[in-house]
Design a protein around this motif. Sequence first.
Motif, PDB file in Angstrom:
ATOM      1  N   GLN A  95       1.559 -10.245 -16.542  1.00 19.76           N
ATOM      2  CA  GLN A  95       1.888 -11.271 -15.584  1.00 19.76           C
ATOM      3  C   GLN A  95       0.936 -11.325 -14.414  1.00 19.76           C
ATOM      4  OE1 GLN A  95       6.058 -10.564 -14.903  1.00 19.76           O
ATOM      5  NE2 GLN A  95       6.622 -11.287 -16.909  1.00 19.76           N
ATOM      6  N   ASN A  96       1.445 -11.473 -13.242  1.00 18.30           N
ATOM      7  CA  ASN A  96       0.588 -11.785 -12.099  1.00 18.30           C
ATOM      8  C   ASN A  96       0.434 -10.626 -11.119  1.00 18.30           C
ATOM      9  OD1 ASN A  96       3.299 -11.959 -11.327  1.00 18.30           O
ATOM     10  ND2 ASN A  96       2.751 -13.170  -9.546  1.00 18.30           N
ATOM     11  N   LEU A  97       0.728  -9.423 -11.548  1.00 11.21           N
ATOM     12  CA  LEU A  97       0.573  -8.272 -10.656  1.00 11.21           C
ATOM     13  C   LEU A  97      -0.593  -7.416 -11.118  1.00 11.21           C
ATOM     14  CD1 LEU A  97       4.302  -7.151 -10.297  1.00 11.21           C
ATOM     15  CD2 LEU A  97       2.953  -8.477  -8.653  1.00 11.21           C
ATOM     16  N   SER A  98      -1.207  -6.732 -10.186  1.00 15.96           N
ATOM     17  CA  SER A  98      -2.280  -5.806 -10.513  1.00 15.96           C
ATOM     18  C   SER A  98      -2.171  -4.605  -9.583  1.00 15.96           C
ATOM     19  CB  SER A  98      -3.651  -6.468 -10.368  1.00 15.96           C
ATOM     20  OG  SER A  98      -3.868  -6.856  -9.020  1.00 15.96           O
ATOM     21  N   ALA A  99      -2.806  -3.518  -9.985  1.00 15.40           N
ATOM     22  CA  ALA A  99      -2.789  -2.320  -9.155  1.00 15.40           C
ATOM     23  C   ALA A  99      -4.198  -1.742  -9.102  1.00 15.40           C
ATOM     24  CB  ALA A  99      -1.813  -1.290  -9.707  1.00 15.40           C
ATOM     25  N   SER A 100      -4.460  -1.041  -8.020  1.00 13.10           N
ATOM     26  CA  SER A 100      -5.759  -0.388  -7.893  1.00 13.10           C
ATOM     27  C   SER A 100      -5.563   0.960  -7.219  1.00 13.10           C
ATOM     28  CB  SER A 100      -6.726  -1.251  -7.079  1.00 13.10           C
ATOM     29  OG  SER A 100      -6.244  -1.435  -5.759  1.00 13.10           O
TER      30      SER A 100
ATOM     31  N   GLU B 271       0.816  -1.206   0.000  1.00 10.02           N
ATOM     32  CA  GLU B 271       0.000   0.000   0.000  1.00 10.02           C
ATOM     33  C   GLU B 271       0.854   1.262   0.000  1.00 10.02           C
ATOM     34  OE1 GLU B 271      -3.324  -0.413   2.484  1.00 10.02           O
ATOM     35  OE2 GLU B 271      -3.889   1.702   2.396  1.00 10.02           O
ATOM     36  N   CYS B 272       0.336   2.257  -0.667  1.00  7.52           N
ATOM     37  CA  CYS B 272       1.032   3.535  -0.776  1.00  7.52           C
ATOM     38  C   CYS B 272       0.006   4.649  -0.620  1.00  7.52           C
ATOM     39  CB  CYS B 272       1.696   3.603  -2.151  1.00  7.52           C
ATOM     40  SG  CYS B 272       2.413   5.195  -2.580  1.00  7.52           S
ATOM     41  N   THR B 273       0.316   5.612   0.217  1.00  6.64           N
ATOM     42  CA  THR B 273      -0.565   6.771   0.350  1.00  6.64           C
ATOM     43  C   THR B 273       0.263   8.046   0.290  1.00  6.64           C
ATOM     44  OG1 THR B 273      -0.461   6.741   2.761  1.00  6.64           O
ATOM     45  CG2 THR B 273      -2.272   5.554   1.738  1.00  6.64           C
ATOM     46  N   VAL B 274      -0.351   9.067  -0.258  1.00  7.76           N
ATOM     47  CA  VAL B 274       0.294  10.372  -0.395  1.00  7.76           C
ATOM     48  C   VAL B 274      -0.502  11.386   0.400  1.00  7.76           C
ATOM     49  CG1 VAL B 274       1.065  12.135  -2.024  1.00  7.76           C
ATOM     50  CG2 VAL B 274       1.089   9.731  -2.692  1.00  7.76           C
ATOM     51  N   GLU B 275       0.202  12.273   1.075  1.00 13.22           N
ATOM     52  CA  GLU B 275      -0.454  13.330   1.834  1.00 13.22           C
ATOM     53  C   GLU B 275      -0.004  14.688   1.324  1.00 13.22           C
ATOM     54  OE1 GLU B 275       0.566  12.728   5.908  1.00 13.22           O
ATOM     55  OE2 GLU B 275      -0.497  10.826   6.076  1.00 13.22           O
TER      56      GLU B 275
ATOM     57  N   GLN C 254      -4.378   6.996  -2.760  1.00 10.70           N
ATOM     58  CA  GLN C 254      -4.035   5.656  -2.337  1.00 10.70           C
ATOM     59  C   GLN C 254      -3.804   4.776  -3.561  1.00 10.70           C
ATOM     60  OE1 GLN C 254      -7.237   3.457  -0.453  1.00 10.70           O
ATOM     61  NE2 GLN C 254      -5.821   2.306   0.843  1.00 10.70           N
ATOM     62  N   PHE C 255      -2.697   4.045  -3.525  1.00  8.14           N
ATOM     63  CA  PHE C 255      -2.320   3.202  -4.661  1.00  8.14           C
ATOM     64  C   PHE C 255      -1.899   1.862  -4.087  1.00  8.14           C
ATOM     65  CE2 PHE C 255      -2.003   2.636  -8.934  1.00  8.14           C
ATOM     66  CZ  PHE C 255      -0.801   2.860  -9.585  1.00  8.14           C
ATOM     67  N   ILE C 256      -2.500   0.790  -4.583  1.00  5.93           N
ATOM     68  CA  ILE C 256      -2.259  -0.534  -4.012  1.00  5.93           C
ATOM     69  C   ILE C 256      -1.734  -1.475  -5.093  1.00  5.93           C
ATOM     70  CG2 ILE C 256      -3.324  -2.532  -2.905  1.00  5.93           C
ATOM     71  CD1 ILE C 256      -5.395  -0.552  -1.719  1.00  5.93           C
ATOM     72  N   LEU C 257      -0.705  -2.200  -4.747  1.00  8.60           N
ATOM     73  CA  LEU C 257      -0.139  -3.215  -5.647  1.00  8.60           C
ATOM     74  C   LEU C 257      -0.484  -4.585  -5.090  1.00  8.60           C
ATOM     75  CD1 LEU C 257       1.789  -3.692  -8.121  1.00  8.60           C
ATOM     76  CD2 LEU C 257       3.602  -3.967  -6.440  1.00  8.60           C
TER      77      LEU C 257
END
Lengths: 112, 111
Positions: A62-67, A22-26, A73-76
């Motif tokens: 391949q087998n990765l996805s992001a949302s 998980e990644c979040t930016v403020e 918020q950015f999730i791998l």
Amino acid sequence: SQTIHQWPATLVQPVGSPLSLECTVEGTSNPNLYWYRQAAGRGLQLLFYSVGIGQISSEVPQNLSASRPQDRQFILSSKKLLLSDSGFYLCAWRSQGTGELFFGEGSRLTVL
Amino acid sequence: QQPVQSPQAVILREGEDAVINCSSSKALYSVHWYRQKHGEAPVFLMILLKGGEQKGHDKISASFNEKKQQSSLYLTASQLSYSGTYFCGPEPAAAGNKLTFGGGTRVLVKP
């Protein structure tokens, strides 16, 4: 001021297990967001980038996805990890003003 | 396609100069340069836009030739703190926001 947070910082996962980083930016709104992967001693491989909520451009099938469920918020994710997924995963946001990328501290993944 | 960086590695003595080259197969809008210390995230050095401008960051400067789709990073009078891996990130004119990076150039500055 703007900050970017990534977690977890380190994780060890067995082959075939799922993954969520998980990644979040403020401090900024509607940032362009990026996921990169760096294998040991190698370059930065662009995995995904997003210019808005729900808008994901994939560079690696391949087998990765992001949302991107929320603006900052950015999730791998992965449903089943491969050995080759080991590496240093970096999230970054791009300043609309200067154009530069600001990287998070990274998540180091080891797949055994 | 990834941009091509050369050399892959360079060893310098303090005070020496070095040039790192970056080339792309695509028409470019800008070129980014970053430096990464071992175990850390990359840090922004500079961005060059179309126009062939040169920029500087301390004694590190860069040039951008958009006609040749090339950029060069110049390390002048290198310091120990310049050690790290340098990455170029050309931004294609036709695909703004898609920032891919070269394989990196490892720089080691010795006393």
